[in-house]
Design an enzyme around this catalytic site. Structure first.
Site, PDB file in Angstrom:
ATOM      1  CE1 TYR A 175      -3.972  -2.218  -0.458  1.00 19.14           C
ATOM      2  CE2 TYR A 175      -2.438  -3.436   1.915  1.00 19.14           C
ATOM      3  CZ  TYR A 175      -3.209  -3.366   0.419  1.00 19.14           C
ATOM      4  OH  TYR A 175      -4.527  -4.681   0.693  1.00 19.14           O
ATOM      5  NE  ARG A 320      -3.741 -17.751   6.627  1.00 20.36           N
ATOM      6  CZ  ARG A 320      -3.501 -17.910   5.985  1.00 20.36           C
ATOM      7  NH1 ARG A 320      -3.701 -18.662   5.005  1.00 20.36           N
ATOM      8  NH2 ARG A 320      -2.245 -18.672   6.749  1.00 20.36           N
TER       9      ARG A 320
END
Ligand SMILES: Cc1cc2nc3c(=O)[nH]c(=O)nc-3n(C[C@H](O)[C@H](O)[C@H](O)COP(=O)(O)O)c2cc1C
Length: 373
Positions: A175, A320
């Site tokens: 980013y 996760r």
């Protein structure tokens, strides 16, 4: 608890004075579930509350600091003062369950979906990401660069007012902050690029601005962490050698922690160093005891976590896995580590308290979450 897991349950005191009760962190994870107006949704609040009872620290999904930094549909906003009550709702939900709350602050740069920013995709330079059909971003002007740096500071002030314990500067995953550090995306010839040294300018200006705002506005201890990705696949692209220089300098910036972004805790460098040890070992060797490191990546079982913490990283993050099993920490604490679930159970969305947009992304992306092939 099986006493061998005791190292996961030692408290840790960060430089700024914030104490965390154990060494397990919920990794920042975007959930695509915020309201259209940028406020945090009830489903999102419930999802965080469900996961904040065991871990010592929760790092939220990224929030954008500037409208043209919005990187995801359903990403919550941190770019204006009217969002403070929404930001507070999330901080309160996390803290009520006993974890400390860290807001991840972000600008998506060239990776934002054009439809979220009226087509005005911006970056360090007009170089698109690799891959078919990626938009060519507009190069930010000097004034815009300075304005985005101030925006990171402004969102930090909002985090302070909303009751967070700290912010994490999202310098990872390709980013905007990483785009300024990368020789792939930063081809500028002004003070924000043009040489290796000048590519540090933007990330460091963001760190300095955020720290300045904390010094001015925080009435009690407030943490500042920094997340980075060690390497890029592109050529040119960030190498492990580049990152070791970056973190060497960051380690002297009085940050509360550095947080590596890895899919596999044990992965090795692809280029830049002639060393076959895992990246995490190189990172720790470089920063020494100057700043704590959070390690992450495919940690699922209690033994995975123990093995990771035994490398000397101060904290480990679960991404996760904490979606798959929100009671992970409690199970280890109660000696029930054998009951930890490590594959997503498609029939348990309600019980796991996962909002629809995130659940749909998980079950429709083969190979992303264990259990979805
Ligand atoms: C659903 C999802 C959303 C994510 N969103 C973010 C994010 O907003 N910010 C970030 O720094 N990393 C994000 N990540 C990366 C995770 O923080 C983590 O580094 C990665 O999933 C590897 O850890 P794990 O193997 O424990 O899942 C995301 C990962 C997942 C699975």
């Amino acid at each position: 608890m099986n006493s061998k897991y005791a190292p996961l349950f030692e408290p840790y005191d960060f430089r700024s004075g914030v104490q965390v009760k154990n060494r397990v962190v919920m990794a920042p994870m975007t959930n695509f579930s915020s309201n259209q107006d940028g406020t945090v949704s009830d489903a999102e609040v419930q999802y965080y509350a469900r996961r904040s009872g065991g871990v010592g620290m929760v790092i939220t999904a990224c929030t954008y600091v500037t409208p043209n930094g919005k990187g995801f549909h359903g990403e919550f906003a941190g770019d204006r003062d009217e969002m403070i009550p929404s930001l507070k709702k999330l901080a309160d939900a996390i803290k009520e369950q006993g974890a400390i709350a860290i807001l991840q602050i972000f600008h998506g740069g060239r990776q934002v979906p054009p439809e979220l920013v009226n087509g005005d995709v911006v970056s360090a330079s007009a170089v698109p990401s690799e891959g078919d059909g990626k938009p060519v971003p507009r190069e930010l002007s000097h004034e815009e660069v300075e304005s985005i740096i101030r925006d990171f500071g402004e969102t930090t002030r909002r985090a302070i007012e909303a009751g967070y314990d700290g912010v994490e500067i999202h310098g990872a995953n390709g980013y905007l902050i990483q785009q300024f550090f990368s020789p792939h995306s930063n081809r500028r010839e002004d003070e924000w690029g043009g040489s290796f040294d000048k590519r540090f300018a933007f990330p460091f200006a963001v760190v300095d601005e955020v720290k300045k705002v904390v010094a001015e506005h925080a009435k009690s201890s407030f943490m500042v962490g920094y997340r980075f990705s060690p390497e890029e696949a592109e050529t040119p692209g960030i190498t492990m050698a580049d990152t070791l220089e970056l973190i060497d300098k960051l380690a002297d910036k009085d940050l509360d922690y550095l947080h590596v972004s890895l899919q596999d805790f044990w992965s090795v460098a692809r280029r830049g160093v002639d060393d076959s040890r895992p990246r995490i070992a190189l990172i720790q060797e470089k920063v020494g005891d100057r700043v704590p490191v959070i390690g992450v990546g495919s940690i699922h079982t209690a033994d995975d976590a123990l093995k990771a913490i035994e490398t000397g990283v101060q904290l480990i993050a679960l991404g996760r896995e904490i979606i798959i099993d929100p009671d992970w920490v409690q199970k280890v604490k109660e000696g029930k580590e054998s009951e930890i679930v490590t594959k997503i159970d498609k029939s348990k969305q309600k019980e796991l308290v996962v909002p629809d947009p995130l659940w749909n992304a998980i079950i429709h992306t083969p190979g992303w979450f264990p259990g979805i092939d």
